[in-house]
Design an enzyme around this catalytic site. Structure first.
Site, PDB file in Angstrom:
ATOM      1  N   HIS A 305       0.851  -1.198   0.000  1.00  0.00           N
ATOM      2  CA  HIS A 305       0.000   0.000   0.000  1.00  0.00           C
ATOM      3  C   HIS A 305       0.882   1.242   0.000  1.00  0.00           C
ATOM      4  O   HIS A 305       1.880   1.304   0.727  1.00  0.00           O
ATOM      5  CB  HIS A 305      -0.890  -0.009   1.250  1.00  0.00           C
ATOM      6  CG  HIS A 305      -1.700   1.238   1.435  1.00  0.00           C
ATOM      7  ND1 HIS A 305      -2.660   1.647   0.549  1.00  0.00           N
ATOM      8  CD2 HIS A 305      -1.679   2.184   2.419  1.00  0.00           C
ATOM      9  CE1 HIS A 305      -3.217   2.773   0.968  1.00  0.00           C
ATOM     10  NE2 HIS A 305      -2.631   3.119   2.098  1.00  0.00           N
ATOM     11  N   ASN A 306       0.508   2.242  -0.825  1.00  0.00           N
ATOM     12  CA  ASN A 306       1.297   3.483  -0.895  1.00  0.00           C
ATOM     13  C   ASN A 306       2.798   3.175  -0.893  1.00  0.00           C
ATOM     14  O   ASN A 306       3.546   3.666  -0.042  1.00  0.00           O
ATOM     15  CB  ASN A 306       0.941   4.406   0.274  1.00  0.00           C
ATOM     16  CG  ASN A 306      -0.432   5.045   0.109  1.00  0.00           C
ATOM     17  OD1 ASN A 306      -1.085   4.875  -0.913  1.00  0.00           O
ATOM     18  ND2 ASN A 306      -0.874   5.762   1.118  1.00  0.00           N
ATOM     19  N   GLU A 335       1.641   0.055  -5.409  1.00  0.00           N
ATOM     20  CA  GLU A 335       0.677   1.134  -5.646  1.00  0.00           C
ATOM     21  C   GLU A 335       1.401   2.409  -6.050  1.00  0.00           C
ATOM     22  O   GLU A 335       2.440   2.759  -5.483  1.00  0.00           O
ATOM     23  CB  GLU A 335      -0.165   1.378  -4.392  1.00  0.00           C
ATOM     24  CG  GLU A 335      -1.276   2.387  -4.634  1.00  0.00           C
ATOM     25  CD  GLU A 335      -2.162   2.573  -3.421  1.00  0.00           C
ATOM     26  OE1 GLU A 335      -3.310   3.037  -3.594  1.00  0.00           O
ATOM     27  OE2 GLU A 335      -1.726   2.264  -2.291  1.00  0.00           O
ATOM     28  N   ASP A 337       0.409   6.441  -6.674  1.00  0.00           N
ATOM     29  CA  ASP A 337      -0.518   7.577  -6.685  1.00  0.00           C
ATOM     30  C   ASP A 337       0.090   8.681  -7.547  1.00  0.00           C
ATOM     31  O   ASP A 337       1.143   9.225  -7.204  1.00  0.00           O
ATOM     32  CB  ASP A 337      -0.736   8.111  -5.267  1.00  0.00           C
ATOM     33  CG  ASP A 337      -1.668   7.226  -4.456  1.00  0.00           C
ATOM     34  OD1 ASP A 337      -2.320   6.360  -5.058  1.00  0.00           O
ATOM     35  OD2 ASP A 337      -1.731   7.400  -3.226  1.00  0.00           O
ATOM     36  N   HIS A 350       1.480  11.200  -1.743  1.00  0.00           N
ATOM     37  CA  HIS A 350       0.175  10.980  -1.119  1.00  0.00           C
ATOM     38  C   HIS A 350      -0.581  12.297  -1.205  1.00  0.00           C
ATOM     39  O   HIS A 350      -0.310  13.228  -0.454  1.00  0.00           O
ATOM     40  CB  HIS A 350       0.355  10.537   0.331  1.00  0.00           C
ATOM     41  CG  HIS A 350      -0.856   9.877   0.901  1.00  0.00           C
ATOM     42  ND1 HIS A 350      -1.054   9.708   2.251  1.00  0.00           N
ATOM     43  CD2 HIS A 350      -1.957   9.348   0.311  1.00  0.00           C
ATOM     44  CE1 HIS A 350      -2.202   9.097   2.468  1.00  0.00           C
ATOM     45  NE2 HIS A 350      -2.770   8.869   1.287  1.00  0.00           N
ATOM     46  N   GLU A 384      -3.304   4.847  -9.123  1.00  0.00           N
ATOM     47  CA  GLU A 384      -4.322   5.781  -8.641  1.00  0.00           C
ATOM     48  C   GLU A 384      -4.092   7.073  -9.419  1.00  0.00           C
ATOM     49  O   GLU A 384      -3.222   7.873  -9.089  1.00  0.00           O
ATOM     50  CB  GLU A 384      -4.178   5.996  -7.131  1.00  0.00           C
ATOM     51  CG  GLU A 384      -4.514   4.779  -6.303  1.00  0.00           C
ATOM     52  CD  GLU A 384      -5.988   4.401  -6.404  1.00  0.00           C
ATOM     53  OE1 GLU A 384      -6.840   5.317  -6.526  1.00  0.00           O
ATOM     54  OE2 GLU A 384      -6.303   3.200  -6.376  1.00  0.00           O
TER      55      GLU A 384
END
Length: 785
Positions: A305-306, A335, A337, A350, A384
Site C-alpha cells: 500500500h502506498n 501502488e 498515486d 500521497h 491511482e
C-alpha cells in the site's frame, strides 16, 4: 585478533587501499554532508569511521550487513545533488533489512571505484561462505566487540565485559576457570584459537549432547547406521534416510577422515542441526512447488500500500527506495498515486498531504530495473490516477517507453480470454491495474472510425466512462451535484488489459454486471463488514474475481491491519504498509516465505472452488482438527533488547502464536528464565487444537520478561502450517530488525524444525543463535474441544 577468515579472504589491490583508509563525504540530505574517514579493518570484514584520519574510530558496518553496492546515478539523494557532486564519485551502500542506505561521495572517480569494487568483492565472498566460515566470522565480530583496546588479545576483564554483551550471567570463578583452560599459552590473555576454545566451552549444550549420545554407541560419533536411525526415528525421513545420511555427512562433517569413514562427529551433528537441512521449514516448500498455471485470482499475491512512502502517511518521505525494497522482498503488487506535476511531468506522492514528491518516470524506471530481481512472476502496478488528460498521456508514454517489452499492453494471444491468465503465462510481465474506458471485448473488436475532432473524442470518452459506472447504484446522494471527473486518456486506458478497476456495490451487482477481468478495491472496514455479513459470498466472489484490500485512511502512522482475516476470505491482494515492521508484516513475510518467495501462493482448494460452502467466520466440516504439541527445550545466544546497557541480561520466554480462522487463533507461552539470554532452558510443552490448518500460520516469539511493564520483543519467526517439517530441528533467526537475531531449534510430529542458517526474514546473517524446540504434530481428528 585477526579475522579467522583472513587466510581465505581474496587478495586484492582495492582491499589493500581500503585498509589504508579514505576521506569521503557522508550524505544524509541536501543540507547534511559531512567529511568522514572510512577504513576497512584488517579483519577484512568490518568498516570503521572517524571524523578524520587518525581520529577516534568507531564501527560503521559489517560486510555481512551489506546487501549490495549501487552506483551514484542509482541514488535518489545523490541525483538531487548532481550539480554539487559528480554522480560518478558517489555510491550507495544498501543494507539488509530496514537499516537506511549509506550514501558516500569520494574525492575522485578512482576512489569511488575502489570502494564499490572492493565492497562488492567482499559481499560476494560473504555470500559464498559455508556454515563454518560464517561461524568463524561471527566469532571474529564478537572478538572485535570484546577487544576494547584493539590490541588483538583479550584480558579476563575484557572477557567479563564480553560475556555481558553476549547476554551471559556467569559466576566469576567459573568464568575464570574457563578462561584459564582456554589460555593454552598461559599469557593471561586469549588470542585467535584460544578465544575459539573459550567460546566452545561456553556453548556446550547438554540437551543436544544427550540427543547425540542417545544414538551414538561410543558418545564420540554417529556411524552411518546410527545416523540413519536418527533420521528415521527423530526426523521421520522414512525410506530416503539411508541416501540422505550419506549426503548430510559429506556436507556437514568437518573432518576428511570422518567423511571417508562415513561417520558424523558432534561438531558435524551440530552443523547439520544449525543448517537449512535441519530447520523446521520443509525444504520441499522452498523452491517453486505449487501449480503456477492457475488463473491469477486463485493466488494470494504479495501486495503493498502506498509503496512510495518510507514513513508516515502525512509528512513522510516519498522515495523510489520504497519500490526497490518492496520488489526485492518479493512484493508483486505495488501502488502508484500519480498527480499533475511541474513542467508537464507527473509526480508521485500521497495527495493533499505534506509527503514529499518524486517524478513518476523515476518510479517507473526503478520498477523496470527491480521488478524481476527476486521473482520472475508478474508485477501489478495499481495506478491511482489523479492527472489531467495531458499528463495522463505522459504517464502512458513513460510506461510504454521505459518498460518496453516488460509491459503487457494487449492480451497474450490477441484473442478474448475466458479466464485470467496464470502467473506462469505472465512471467516477467508488468500489468497495469486501473480505470478503463471500454470493455476488453470492445478493445479487441475491429477498430472503429476515428472521431472527427478532439471534442467529439472527449465526448465519446466521457460517455463510455459514465456507462462503465452504473449511476443508479452510486452511493452519492442524487440531490448533490456530482463532482466532474477527469476524462480518461485513451492511450492510458489501453494499457489496462486484465485488471480493469471497477467500483464495488454488492456481490449481486458484481455477478450481474462485471466480468472476470474487472477488479474491486475494499477498505479494511468495508472488507471486515462484508466478511462478517456475507463471508461465504465474499469467498465465492474471490473464486472468479480479484479483490484488493487496503488500510484505513485513519492509519496516518502507516500502521497495518491483520491480513489473516482477509486471506481467510480468499482476498488475493491484501495490501500492507511494508515500511512498517510488526506482527502484521511478520505474518505477510511468513505466508510468502514459501514457493521460492515468488510473491504468489496458491490458495487452499476450498477457497478456489466456485461451489464452496466455506465461511471464514463459521468454518465447519469437512475440516479435520489437528493437535499440535510443541516442546520448547532451550535457546542459545539470544540478543539483547537494549545493546546500550552492557550490564542488562534478558529474562527470555517463548510465546507460540497461531493465526488462522477465528477459532484457531490462540497463543501460549513458557515461563521466563531469569538472567540468561545465552543458553536458557525451558523444557515446557504447549498444546494447540487447529480446525483449519490449511489457513494457519505459526509465529514463534521470544520476549524479555519485565514485571514492571510490557515484555520487550527480542525476535520472531513465522511460517505456514503446511510448510512445517517433522524432525529434530532448528528455528531460523528470530528477527525484525538488524539488532534482533536469534535461532530456534524446533520440532512437529515427533519433532519440527525452524531454520537456523540465516536471518532470512530481513536478510540479516548471524548464525550461532538458536532455540531448541520439539513439536509433536498429531494429524488425526482431535477429540473434544
Amino acid at each position: 585478533m585477526a579475522s579467522l577468515l583472513q587466510g581465505r579472504l581474496p587478495v586484492n589491490q582495492d582491499l589493500l587501499l581500503m585498509q589504508k583508509g579514505t576521506l569521503m563525504r557522508k550524505v544524509r540530505s541536501k543540507s547534511w554532508k559531512k567529511l568522514r574517514y572510512f577504513r576497512l579493518q584488517d579483519d577484512g570484514m568490518t568498516v570503521w569511521h572517524a571524523r578524520q584520519a587518525g581520529g577516534r574510530a568507531k564501527p560503521s558496518f559489517s560486510i555481512s550487513d551489506v546487501d549490495t553496492v549501487r552506483e551514484g546515478h542509482e541514488s535518489e539523494l545523490l541525483r538531487n545533488l548532481a550539480e554539487e557532486f559528480p554522480l560518478e564519485q558517489g555510491f550507495t551502500i544498501v543494507f539488509h533489512g530496514r537499516r537506511s542506505n549509506l550514501d558516500l561521495v569520494a574525492n575522485s572517480v578512482e576512489e569511488a571505484q575502489i570502494w564499490m569494487q572492493g565492497l562488492q568483492l567482499l559481499v560476494d565472498f560473504v555470500t559464498s561462505m559455508d556454515q563454518q566460515e560464517r561461524l568463524d566470522q561471527w566469532l571474529s565480530d564478537w572478538f572485535q566487540h570484546g577487544d576494547k583496546n584493539q590490541d588483538g588479545r583479550m584480558t579476563f576483564g575484557e572477557v567479563q565485559r564480553l560475556l555481558h554483551l553476549m547476554n551471559v550471567e556467569m559466576d566469576q570463578d567459573h568464568a575464570f576457570q574457563l578462561f584459564q583452560r582456554a589460555d593454552a599459552s598461559q599469557s593471561g590473555t586469549l588470542e585467535g584459537e584460544e578465544f575459539v576454545e573459550f567460546y566452545k566451552s561456553l556453548t556446550q549444550r547438554p540437551e543436544v549432547q544427550e540427543l547425540f549420545e542417545k544414538f551414538s554407541s561410543d558418545g564420540q560419533k554417529l556411524t552411518l547406521l546410527e545416523f540413519v536411525d536418527f533420521l528415521q526415528e527423530e526426523q521421520k525421513e522414512g525410506e530416503r534416510a539411508s541416501d540422505l545420511a550419506l549426503e548430510l555427512i559429506d556436507c556437514y562433517e568437518p573432518s576428511d577422515s570422518g567423511k571417508l569413514r562415513h561417520v558424523l562427529s558432534m561438531d558435524g551433528f551440530l552443523s547439520y542441526l544449525y543448517s537449512k537441512d535441519g530447520d523446521i521449514f520443509n525444504p520441499t516448500c522452498l523452491p517453486i512447488y505449487q501449480d503456477m498455471t492457475q488463473p491469477l485470482n486463485q493466488y494470494y499475491i504479495s501486495s503493498s500500500h502506498n509503496t512510495y512512502l518510507v514513513g508516515d502517511q502525512l509528512c513522510g518521505q516519498s522515495s523510489v527506495e520504497g519500490y526497490i525494497r518492496a520488489l526485492k522482498r518479493g512484493c508483486r503488487c505495488v501502488e502508484v498515486d500519480i498527480w499533475d506535476g511541474p513542467s508537464g511531468e507527473p509526480i508521485v506522492y500521497h495527495g493533499h498531504t505534506l509527503t514529499s514528491r518524486i517524478p513518476f518516470k523515476d518510479v517507473v524506471a526503478a520498477i523496470g530495473q527491480y521488478a524481476f530481481q527476486t521473482s520472475d512472476y508478474p508485477v501489478i502496478l495499481s495506478l491511482e490516477n489523479h492527472c489531467s488528460w495531458e499528463q495522463q498521456e505522459i504517464i502512458a508514454c513513460h510506461l510504454t517507453e521505459i518498460l518496453g517489452n516488460q509491459l503487457l499492453s494487449t492480451t497474450l494471444d490477441g484473442h478474448l480470454p475466458t479466464q485470467l491468465p496464470s502467473p506462469e503465462e505472465l512471467r516477467r510481465k508488468i500489468l497495469v491495474k486501473g480505470k478503463k474506458l471500454k470493455t476488453l471485448e470492445e478493445d479487441l473488436e475491429e477498430e472503429e472510425e476515428e472521431p472527427e475532432s478532439e471534442l467529439e473524442e472527449a465526448e465519446l470518452q466521457l460517455e463510455a466512462q459514465m456507462e462503465s459506472e452504473p449511476q443508479e447504484l452510486s452511493p452519492r446522494s442524487k440531490d448533490k451535484k456530482k463532482k466532474s471527473k477527469p476524462i480518461l486518456c485513451p492511450s492510458l486506458s489501453a494499457l489496462v488489459v486484465y485488471l480493469k478497476a471497477v467500483t464495488f456495490y454488492s456481490f449481486t451487482h458484481s455477478r450481474e454486471h462485471y466480468r472476470f477481468y474487472e477488479t474491486s478495491s475494499f477498505s479494511e472496514a468495508k472488507a471486515k463488514s462484508l466478511i462478517k455479513e456475507a463471508g461465504n459470498e465474499f469467498v465465492l466472489h474471490n473464486t472468479w474475481q480479484l479483490s484488493r484490500v487496503y488500510p484505513s485512511g485513519l492509519r496516518t502512522d502507516s500502521s497495518n491491519y491483520n491480513p489473516q482475516e482477509f486471506w481467510n476470505a480468499g482476498c488475493q491482494m491484501v495490501a500492507l504498509n511494508m515500511q512498517t515492521a510488526g506482527l502484521e508484516m511478520d505474518l505477510c513475510d511468513g505466508l510468502f516465505r514459501q514457493n521460492a518467495g515468488s510473491g504468489y501462493v496458491l490458495k487452499p482448494d476450498f477457497l478456489r472452488d466456485a461451489q464452496s460452502s466455506f465461511h471464514p467466520e463459521r468454518p465447519i466440516s469437512p475440516f479435520k482438527a489437528r493437535t499440535l504439541l510443541i516442546q520448547v527445550i532451550s535457546g542459545q545466544q539470544l540478543p539483547k533488547v537494549d545493546k546500550t546497557k552492557e550490564e542488562s541480561i534478558v529474562d527470555p520466554l517463548v510465546r507460540v502464536e497461531i493465526f488462522g480462522v477465528r477459532p484457531d487463533t490462540s497463543r501460549q507461552e513458557t515461563s521466563y528464565v531469569e538472567n540468561n539470554g545465552f543458553n536458557p532452558y525451558w523444557g515446557q510443552t504447549l498444546c494447540f487444537r487447529v480446525l483449519v490448518p490449511e489457513l494457519a500460520l505459526l509465529r514463534f516469539v521470544v520476549k524479555d520478561y519485565d514485571w514492571k511493564s510490557r515484555n520487550d520483543f527480542i525476535g520472531q519467526y513465522t511460517l505456514p502450517w503446511n510448510c512445517m517439517q517433522q524432525g529434530e530441528p532448528v528455528l531460523p533467526p528470530l528477527a525484525r530488525t538488524p539488532a534482533l537475531a536469534a535461532l530456534l531449534i524446533l520440532s512437529p510430529a515427533p519433532l519440527s524444525r525452524l531454520p537456523p542458517h540465516t536471518l532470512a526474514l530481513q536478510g540479516w546473517h548471524q548464525p550461532p543463535s538458536s532455540l531448541h524446540l520439539c513439536a509433536h504434530l498429531h494429524p488425526g481428528r482431535a477429540r473434544g474441544g
